[in-house]
Design a protein around this motif. Sequence first.
Motif, PDB file in Angstrom:
ATOM      1  N   LEU A 139      39.973  30.667  20.556  1.00 24.23           N
ATOM      2  CA  LEU A 139      38.596  31.141  20.447  1.00 24.23           C
ATOM      3  C   LEU A 139      38.145  31.177  18.991  1.00 24.23           C
ATOM      4  N   GLY A 140      38.940  31.814  18.139  1.00 26.21           N
ATOM      5  CA  GLY A 140      38.573  31.898  16.731  1.00 26.21           C
ATOM      6  C   GLY A 140      38.598  30.552  16.040  1.00 26.21           C
ATOM      7  N   GLY A 141      39.604  29.740  16.353  1.00 24.82           N
ATOM      8  CA  GLY A 141      39.746  28.445  15.697  1.00 24.82           C
ATOM      9  C   GLY A 141      38.648  27.465  16.063  1.00 24.82           C
ATOM     10  N   TYR A 142      38.366  27.337  17.350  1.00 23.85           N
ATOM     11  CA  TYR A 142      37.323  26.393  17.769  1.00 23.85           C
ATOM     12  C   TYR A 142      35.934  26.894  17.375  1.00 23.85           C
ATOM     13  N   TRP A 143      35.751  28.198  17.397  1.00 23.06           N
ATOM     14  CA  TRP A 143      34.477  28.768  16.955  1.00 23.06           C
ATOM     15  C   TRP A 143      34.223  28.409  15.487  1.00 23.06           C
ATOM     16  N   PHE A 147      31.272  25.627  14.726  1.00 24.16           N
ATOM     17  CA  PHE A 147      30.014  26.337  14.490  1.00 24.16           C
ATOM     18  C   PHE A 147      29.916  27.062  13.149  1.00 24.16           C
ATOM     19  N   ILE A 148      31.016  27.242  12.437  1.00 30.86           N
ATOM     20  CA  ILE A 148      30.964  28.071  11.231  1.00 30.86           C
ATOM     21  C   ILE A 148      31.299  27.295   9.965  1.00 30.86           C
ATOM     22  N   ARG A 149      32.078  26.247  10.059  1.00 28.74           N
ATOM     23  CA  ARG A 149      32.495  25.507   8.858  1.00 28.74           C
ATOM     24  C   ARG A 149      31.293  25.131   8.004  1.00 28.74           C
ATOM     25  N   VAL A 150      31.450  25.280   6.689  1.00 25.72           N
ATOM     26  CA  VAL A 150      30.325  25.049   5.788  1.00 25.72           C
ATOM     27  C   VAL A 150      29.864  23.598   5.821  1.00 25.72           C
ATOM     28  N   ASP A 151      30.792  22.645   5.942  1.00 24.11           N
ATOM     29  CA  ASP A 151      30.366  21.249   5.936  1.00 24.11           C
ATOM     30  C   ASP A 151      29.695  20.849   7.243  1.00 24.11           C
ATOM     31  N   VAL A 152      29.772  21.714   8.252  1.00 25.51           N
ATOM     32  CA  VAL A 152      29.067  21.461   9.510  1.00 25.51           C
ATOM     33  C   VAL A 152      27.744  22.219   9.535  1.00 25.51           C
ATOM     34  N   ASN A 157      27.451  17.801   8.357  1.00 22.41           N
ATOM     35  CA  ASN A 157      28.451  16.796   8.711  1.00 22.41           C
ATOM     36  C   ASN A 157      28.916  16.985  10.153  1.00 22.41           C
ATOM     37  N   SER A 158      29.482  15.937  10.700  1.00 27.82           N
ATOM     38  CA  SER A 158      29.993  16.003  12.063  1.00 27.82           C
ATOM     39  C   SER A 158      31.204  16.932  12.131  1.00 27.82           C
ATOM     40  N   PRO A 159      31.316  17.735  13.182  1.00 28.37           N
ATOM     41  CA  PRO A 159      32.500  18.596  13.319  1.00 28.37           C
ATOM     42  C   PRO A 159      33.785  17.802  13.521  1.00 28.37           C
ATOM     43  N   PHE A 160      33.657  16.518  13.816  1.00 28.55           N
ATOM     44  CA  PHE A 160      34.837  15.680  14.033  1.00 28.55           C
ATOM     45  C   PHE A 160      35.256  14.948  12.756  1.00 28.55           C
ATOM     46  N   ARG A 161      34.583  15.239  11.663  1.00 29.34           N
ATOM     47  CA  ARG A 161      34.963  14.675  10.365  1.00 29.34           C
ATOM     48  C   ARG A 161      36.182  15.425   9.839  1.00 29.34           C
ATOM     49  N   LEU A 162      37.259  14.698   9.578  1.00 26.38           N
ATOM     50  CA  LEU A 162      38.516  15.322   9.176  1.00 26.38           C
ATOM     51  C   LEU A 162      38.817  15.033   7.712  1.00 26.38           C
TER      52      LEU A 162
END
Length: 261
Positions: A139-143, A147-152, A157-162
Amino acid sequence: MFTSNPFAELSAFIPPIVMQTYVVIMILMVVGGTLFDIMHKKSAKYFFDNWRNAKNKGTRQIGGGEMVSLAIRTAAVEGLASGEFCNAQRRTAHLLTMYGFVAYVVTTVIMVFAYPTPATPAPAILPTLWTIGALMVCLGGYWFWFFIRVDVTAEGNSPFRLMRADLFIVSLVVSVTVGLLWAYVQATGNTALANVFLALYFLATTVLFGSIPWSKFSHMFFKPAAAFQKRVEEANGSSNLPAPADSPEIYGSNRRQPQNY
């Protein structure tokens, strides 16, 4: 699944000593990887140099009692409550991941070493806590990831950008997710599919603990030390950070809370 020890069921195919050895190797990887990270990045040298400089520049001496008080406050606020995060959503996601991971790891170690076979059944609370901890990590990790990462959220940026900086969180959520899938499929009796998830579980977990020198895993050890040093510098007057404004100005008409910290 919620009340049965998945590692005890696994003992029918893998001897308990193999599982226990694997856990020990993972622990050694954490210790060795953290020490390597400290030596490679010279984090300890940087910390102690700053500590010495702060002590020399301080305008007042800090007594032993005050030092203990600062350490307790650091442990309570930054350590246990993640008080360094201004954004409530990020703090919540971080706490879910942190406490979930602690519950998940502790119960894993207990079940693998104390209740490794069906002959020594584990109390139902242990696999229940293992599952709850794993779900909290997910829950915390996927959230955080979607939805929270600064580059998203801030950079679009795409959440699938690694990137390499994502190695820790990605390997963590993948390891825990695959572990849950393995436990569920194993409980249903689908041995072939369970073995596939088990192999992926071992792979993701090995990447998680084996990649410490290149991931942010060791930050969990550095951040409390940095937070404690900051409190000491503020207390002895050596901090070069500006004091917080009484009423910080918010530019623009759209008054939003900070999204990236």
